[in-house]
Enzyme design. Sequence first.
Site, PDB file in Angstrom:
ATOM      1  N   ALA A   1      12.045 -20.168  10.580  1.00  0.00           N
ATOM      2  CA  ALA A   1      10.977 -19.869  10.898  1.00  0.00           C
ATOM      3  C   ALA A   1      10.460 -18.420  11.538  1.00  0.00           C
ATOM      4  O   ALA A   1      12.077 -17.841  12.249  1.00  0.00           O
ATOM      5  CB  ALA A   1      10.713 -20.910  12.048  1.00  0.00           C
TER       6      ALA A   1
ATOM      7  N   LYS B   1      13.741  -8.482   0.102  1.00  0.00           N
ATOM      8  CA  LYS B   1      14.675  -8.495  -0.365  1.00  0.00           C
ATOM      9  C   LYS B   1      15.504  -9.661  -1.029  1.00  0.00           C
ATOM     10  O   LYS B   1      15.085 -10.629  -0.377  1.00  0.00           O
ATOM     11  CB  LYS B   1      16.054  -7.592  -0.268  1.00  0.00           C
ATOM     12  CG  LYS B   1      15.926  -6.572   0.252  1.00  0.00           C
ATOM     13  CD  LYS B   1      17.356  -5.693   1.042  1.00  0.00           C
ATOM     14  CE  LYS B   1      17.168  -4.031   1.655  1.00  0.00           C
ATOM     15  NZ  LYS B   1      18.883  -3.314   2.061  1.00  0.00           N
TER      16      LYS B   1
ATOM     17  N   HIS C   1       0.986  -1.636  -0.334  1.00  0.00           N
ATOM     18  CA  HIS C   1      -0.048  -0.373  -0.417  1.00  0.00           C
ATOM     19  C   HIS C   1       0.785   0.848   0.111  1.00  0.00           C
ATOM     20  O   HIS C   1       1.557   0.936   1.443  1.00  0.00           O
ATOM     21  CB  HIS C   1      -0.800   0.034   1.064  1.00  0.00           C
ATOM     22  CG  HIS C   1      -2.125  -0.605   0.685  1.00  0.00           C
ATOM     23  ND1 HIS C   1      -3.113  -0.488   0.712  1.00  0.00           N
ATOM     24  CD2 HIS C   1      -1.952  -1.666   1.926  1.00  0.00           C
ATOM     25  CE1 HIS C   1      -3.922  -1.683   0.630  1.00  0.00           C
ATOM     26  NE2 HIS C   1      -3.804  -2.753   0.873  1.00  0.00           N
TER      27      HIS C   1
END
Length: 252
Positions: free
Chosen positions: A213, A219, A166
């Site tokens: 985990a 990136k 967003h």
Amino acid sequence: MHIDNKTIHELDQEYGEKTMNQNSLSKVQRLKEVLLTNLLGELPTIAFGPSLRKLLYRFIFTKIDNSVYIQNGVEFIGSNQIEIGSDVHIFKGVRIDAKGENNRVTLEKGVALEKDVTIGALDNTCVQIGEGTFIGPGACIAGPGDITIGKRCLIAAHTGIFSNNHNFADPTKYIVDQGITRQGIVIEDDCWIGHNVTILDGVTIGEGSVIGAGAVVSKDIPPYSIAVGVPAKVIKKRDAKELVFNYQSSNE
């Protein structure tokens, strides 16, 4: 260039008729989808539910191959934009929503979607899950934005894969009104994504990589890397000795 009023009127009429026809076809498709999924969707194995679903869902899917297992309690929306390969297993609570313009959700041969997996496309989105890949319980794969997951990947429970962001630069406007960006996500072959990992838009995870985990991948991760943390950082490369051992073991 001159276009007279009659020509403009005819073009408007043709466009209106085309739109009406498309809407009518969409409603008919949705009606078939609702009728079949409501009629067959909750039938348990003991009542031949998987066999009946495999047989009759052919009327609503773009493609559904042989030996498909669909457990009861699975929800499909926009099934005419969903392709399911052979030997695919889809378990209870899965929801696949391909509704929208120019969408495609493809599950290749041998894909397994465990309980409560959610896949959503929205508009102009292609979600492709490669051959033999396992998606663990409660995982969320969400567009808009293309998502490609390669062959023989292991995606652990509660992983989130989100191929959009967003915009929020203008504090005088609601974030929801500022639009989104979408670059897409690629997870290459033979990756292991650990429990509760979040993968953000624009990322490519290279072949053979392992993500620990709870990591947040923002990136690109090079091939054959081990990455952990928030944000995820490469802490180790899978060395050649280990790769040769794994290759030999898989071919014994």
